[in-house]
Design an enzyme around this catalytic site. Structure first.
Site, PDB file in Angstrom:
ATOM      1  N   THR A   1       7.846  46.486  28.855  1.00 58.91           N
ATOM      2  CA  THR A   1       7.838  47.576  27.661  1.00 58.91           C
ATOM      3  C   THR A   1       6.447  47.892  26.962  1.00 58.91           C
ATOM      4  OG1 THR A   1       8.303  45.538  26.064  1.00 58.91           O
ATOM      5  CG2 THR A   1      10.244  46.564  27.489  1.00 58.91           C
ATOM      6  N   ASP A   2       5.543  46.996  27.208  1.00 61.18           N
ATOM      7  CA  ASP A   2       4.359  47.321  26.399  1.00 61.18           C
ATOM      8  C   ASP A   2       4.035  48.722  26.431  1.00 61.18           C
ATOM      9  OD1 ASP A   2       4.430  44.790  25.506  1.00 61.18           O
ATOM     10  OD2 ASP A   2       2.769  43.938  26.670  1.00 61.18           O
TER      11      ASP A   2
ATOM     12  N   THR B   1       8.904  42.155  31.874  1.00 65.12           N
ATOM     13  CA  THR B   1       9.645  41.013  31.253  1.00 65.12           C
ATOM     14  C   THR B   1      11.030  40.954  31.848  1.00 65.12           C
ATOM     15  OG1 THR B   1       8.498  41.471  29.171  1.00 65.12           O
ATOM     16  CG2 THR B   1      10.656  40.088  29.144  1.00 65.12           C
TER      17      THR B   1
ATOM     18  N   SER C   1       3.433  45.890  32.767  1.00 67.51           N
ATOM     19  CA  SER C   1       3.556  47.128  32.514  1.00 67.51           C
ATOM     20  C   SER C   1       1.873  47.638  32.488  1.00 67.51           C
ATOM     21  CB  SER C   1       4.111  47.881  31.442  1.00 67.51           C
ATOM     22  OG  SER C   1       4.093  47.129  30.254  1.00 67.51           O
TER      23      SER C   1
END
Length: 847
Positions: free
Chosen positions: A147-148, A69, A116
């Site tokens: 961030t996932d 992101t 990710s």
């Protein structure tokens, strides 16, 4: 006419062939993660060199970008969730950061540019090697990612990066080009943190929203909020406020700074990425089926992490499927789906406790462990050390302060009857905390009861209403029974802390009611004889602890049975046909039954209350079970704590505590430990203990699968050699860290040339001894000549250091050392107590 055979056209295409070849090689060099699955670990990444025009007063930091992101392009400036991840190049984003030249010399390397979740484990293999390569030049590395799965990527780096220099993982919850984006601030502060050196030797950390978190413990808790990353229970490491970087807690890795064992056993340069096995996660829920486990096993999973309910519970269907999968060689790790909580060791073969790792972290740990070993005990040890990362401080001053009573405290006696009474007392205080209260019959000098405190965060708290052992009511009172009518007793109560310091006693003299009086108290909580019956149902595969009448305690471990257990306990009232000499009976005879005939899959713990007043001076208590076929009592033994004795059994029948004669000889010739029966090294362990090479623990265990430190092995080796000569004065720079019990042995080993220490003049007594170190010391002790062969007979010969190959081969040829699974020597892996004993006993056969 075929144009490909026209001479002029053919000559004109030759330059195009060469140009295509050059372009193809360029793509492979710039994007190494596109290469084959089994690339050599010596891959070189195009990390940018340091600039000749850099400010030499500033740290050098490189940002290794993977997309996510943070590098996302939004549909418009207010589209917080509608965007294309991994669009912008990191070089452009770094150039947009204001004042970056005031905090570091910053370069960037575009490793990849996508979300990710799109990266494979092979990609993470490359990413880790790229980070280590960058740290050979730079002072710190920032890894940007989505961030996932950021927490998994960060933990993979934490377990595999070999350099102690700072590695900071960051990202963003909003794309770069929207209003209120967190991307620029996160990137700027991550560069600042990496350049500060504040997290050197901490391992990989995650930094978003100005908060610094440990990669092992952090998790994403919300799908949209910018403060999504949290560390449950333990909390953050610290935070950043503009120019201030504050660290408020540390990691266990930090305590190993500068030591060889700082880095984990997972050195990716020793394997190719195709060695990373399939490891999956199975989620537990109400009446969950066995399909997930069966499916993953069918697809070739080598390891499975269960995200269980509560303290790791799984359904009976999953438990059965797990047992079958274990028989096929699949290794399981137990975790909880709750988001926090610790899974403690105690599972059987094939199941490992995941400590406080959440399921996704445990999967990374298990995946890497299986990439480097297929041996269950080795992987279990790694989870207990590398995976656990618990901090143990050995320099704390010993607690020598005993608990104290409030001023004018007295011991009170109430409900005094013919055969029973109740003692009560005030709460004692201690500098750390009161562990227990102990009740003495001062007339006979025996302990007649104990009341235990609760435990909070590993430290005994002031006593709460959590009750253990033979306790009824609250923890400041105790019911005594089986007293003699019309008799005068003097009882005393002391308070004991966690260090074993015992307070002065509060005493009380009481006379029980005469036999002509009526006794209405009816209490029997301290008695060893009880009535009535207990009936309990335990779900399949579950753990359960039950107690009854404060006279018997039964603990069913997780996985003890794959079916629902109905447990009944009854104290038999008529034992005339069972017990020939009732004077030796110290407890009730308990008949414990279950609803199926087969034995348990794991040992079940049974504790029985017994009457110590019935023991003679030359007697001790022992648990027996009744053999219904032979119609005789069979002795089991047991561990005794005060007036409570505990055994582990695999079946149910009748159980009782009898008085038996103590051995007449001061030292028993029979060596027996509660955890070595059936162990592959049981005979060697008994011989080693008999020869005083090693000893067991005070609780009656040997702990054969525990790992061995360098100091411990030095003592074992010197005990085996029976060295009498006093050794040299130690000159190691860390000699103050060598325990007193090991000093003489280490000095003897140095004097004999068996130990030489490390290049930095340290001995490192607390470091776990590797298999190659152990064999090297054995070789020196025997004075063997290193074998002349350039290779050893082990399947992983290439992993054995060149300096040790001759020694390893000479010891192998003598039959002293064997390979592990697949005839692998595994030189960097640690040795267990059982392995150490085995090689020492084989060594003695050569002398």
């Amino acid at each position: 006419m075929n144009d490909m055979y026209h001479p002029n056209l053919k000559r004109s295409l030759i330059p195009l062939y060469f140009l295509s070849l050059v372009l193809l090689l360029s793509v492979l060099l710039i994007h190494p993660l596109k290469a084959g699955a089994a690339e050599a670990s010596g891959t070189v990444f195009p990390i940018p060199p340091l600039s000749d025009n850099r400010d030499t007063q500033l740290p050098n930091v490189v940002v290794i970008a993977t997309g996510g992101t943070l590098a996302g392009k939004a549909r418009d400036a207010t589209s917080f969730q509608t965007y294309q991840a991994g669009t912008y190049l990191m070089s452009d984003l770094v150039n947009q950061l204001p004042n970056k030249n005031k905090i570091a010399n910053v370069n960037s390397y575009q490793f990849g540019n996508k979300g990710s979740g799109s990266y494979s484990m092979g990609d993470l293999y490359d990413l880790s090697l790229a980070v280590d390569q960058a740290l050979e030049v730079y002072d710190g590395v920032v890894v940007t990612t989505g961030t996932d799965t950021m927490e998994e990527i960060a933990y993979f780096l934490d377990l595999t990066v070999r350099s102690e220099k700072p590695v900071v993982v960051t990202g963003a919850m909003r794309p770069w080009d929207v209003i209120g984006t967190d991307g620029p601030a996160n990137l700027y502060n991550a560069i600042k943190l990496a350049g500060s050196g504040k997290t050197k030797s901490f391992g990989t950390v995650v930094m978003l929203n100005d908060i610094i978190q440990a990669a092992r413990d952090v998790t994403k808790t919300n799908a949209q909020r910018m403060d999504t990353f949290e560390t449950p229970i333990l909390g953050a490491l610290g935070y950043i406020d503009e120019t201030n970087i504050r660290i408020y807690r540390t990691t266990a890795k930090r305590f190993k700074a500068g030591r060889a064992d700082w880095a984990t056993p997972f050195d990716l340069k020793k394997i190719t990425k195709d060695k990373l096995p399939a490891v999956e996660i199975v989620y537990g829920y109400q009446d969950s089926s066995a399909g997930a486990i069966k499916g993953f096993v069918g697809e070739g999973a080598k390891g499975i992490v269960t995200a269980g309910t509560g303290a790791g519970g799984i359904s009976s269907k999953m438990s059965t499927a797990r047992s079958n999968a274990i028989k096929q060689g699949v290794i399981f790790v137990t975790t909880t789906r709750t988001g926090s909580g610790t899974m403690y060791p105690g599972g059987g073969n094939g199941v490992i406790a995941g400590d406080s790792l959440n399921p996704q972290h445990a999967r990374i740990m298990l995946l890497l462990s299986l990439a480097f070993s297929s041996d269950f005990n080795t992987i279990k040890n790694w989870f207990g050390t590398v995976g656990t990362q618990a901090i143990q401080l050995k320099t704390q001053a010993p607690d020598i302060e005993a608990p104290v009573w409030p001023q004018d405290s007295t011991l009170q006696a109430t409900n005094v009857g013919q055969n029973s009474l109740t003692l009560s007392w005030p709460e004692a205080s201690d500098n750390i905390g009161v562990k227990q209260y102990r009740i003495y019959d001062t007339g006979s000098g025996t302990v007649v009861g104990n009341v235990y405190a609760s435990v909070t965060n590993g430290v005994y708290s002031s006593v709460s209403n959590v009750v253990y052992s033979s306790v009824t009511g609250n923890v400041y009172s105790f019911n005594l029974s089986s007293l003699t009518a019309g008799t005068t007793y003097t009882f005393s109560v002391t308070a004991i802390d966690a260090a074993g310091n015992e307070s002065i006693g509060l005493s009380k003299t009481i006379q029980t009611s005469p036999s002509s009086s009526s006794d209405s108290s009816g209490s029997s909580s301290g008695s060893a004889v009880v009535t009535d019956k207990l009936d309990v149902t335990v779900p399949a595969g579950s753990t359960r602890s039950v107690s009854w009448k404060d006279a018997i305690w039964i603990t069913i471990p997780e996985g003890a049975t794959g079916q629902e257990l109905r447990l009944t306990v009854e104290a038999l009232q008529n034992v005339s046909g069972l017990v020939s000499d009732s004077s030796k009976l110290l407890s009730s005879v308990f008949e414990i039954l279950k609803n199926f005939t087969q034995n348990f899959d794991k040992p079940v713990s049974i504790s029985l209350l017994f009457d110590p007043a019935k023991l003679g001076e030359s007697q001790k208590p022992s648990v027996f079970y009744y053999d219904e076929t032979k119609k005789t009592w069979i002795e089991i033994g047991g561990n005794v704590v005060d007036n409570k004795i505990t055994v582990e059994v695999e079946h149910f029948t009748k159980f009782a505590v009898f008085a038996v004669d103590k051995p007449k000889s001061p030292v028993s010739t029979e060596i027996s430990f509660t955890d070595t029966a059936g162990h592959w090294a049981e005979l060697d362990i008994k011989q080693a203990v008999t020869q005083k090479i090693i000893s067991g623990y005070a609780d009656g265990t040997f702990k054969p699968d525990n790992q061995v430190t360098r100091a411990e092995f030095a003592v074992m080796l010197m005990n085996a050699l029976k060295v009498d000569k006093k050794g040299k004065v130690l000159e190691f720079t860390d000699k103050q860290q060598i325990p007193l019990w090991a000093e003489a042995a280490v000095a003897q080993a140095v004097d004999l040339g068996i130990i030489q220490g490390y290049e930095d003049q340290t001995f490192r007594p607390d470091s776990l001894i590797s298999r190659v170190e152990m064999v090297s010391m054995i070789s020196a002790a025997l004075g063997t000549k290193p074998a002349s062969q350039a290779t050893t007979g082990f399947a992983d010969d290439e992993d054995i250091p060149a300096w040790a190959k001759g020694k390893v081969e000479s010891i192998r040829l003598l039959g002293i050392i064997d390979g592990r699974s697949g005839n692998k020597f595994e030189p960097a892996n640690t040795a267990t107590r059982a392995e150490a004993v085995k090689v020492l006993m084989k060594m003695l056969q050569q002398k």
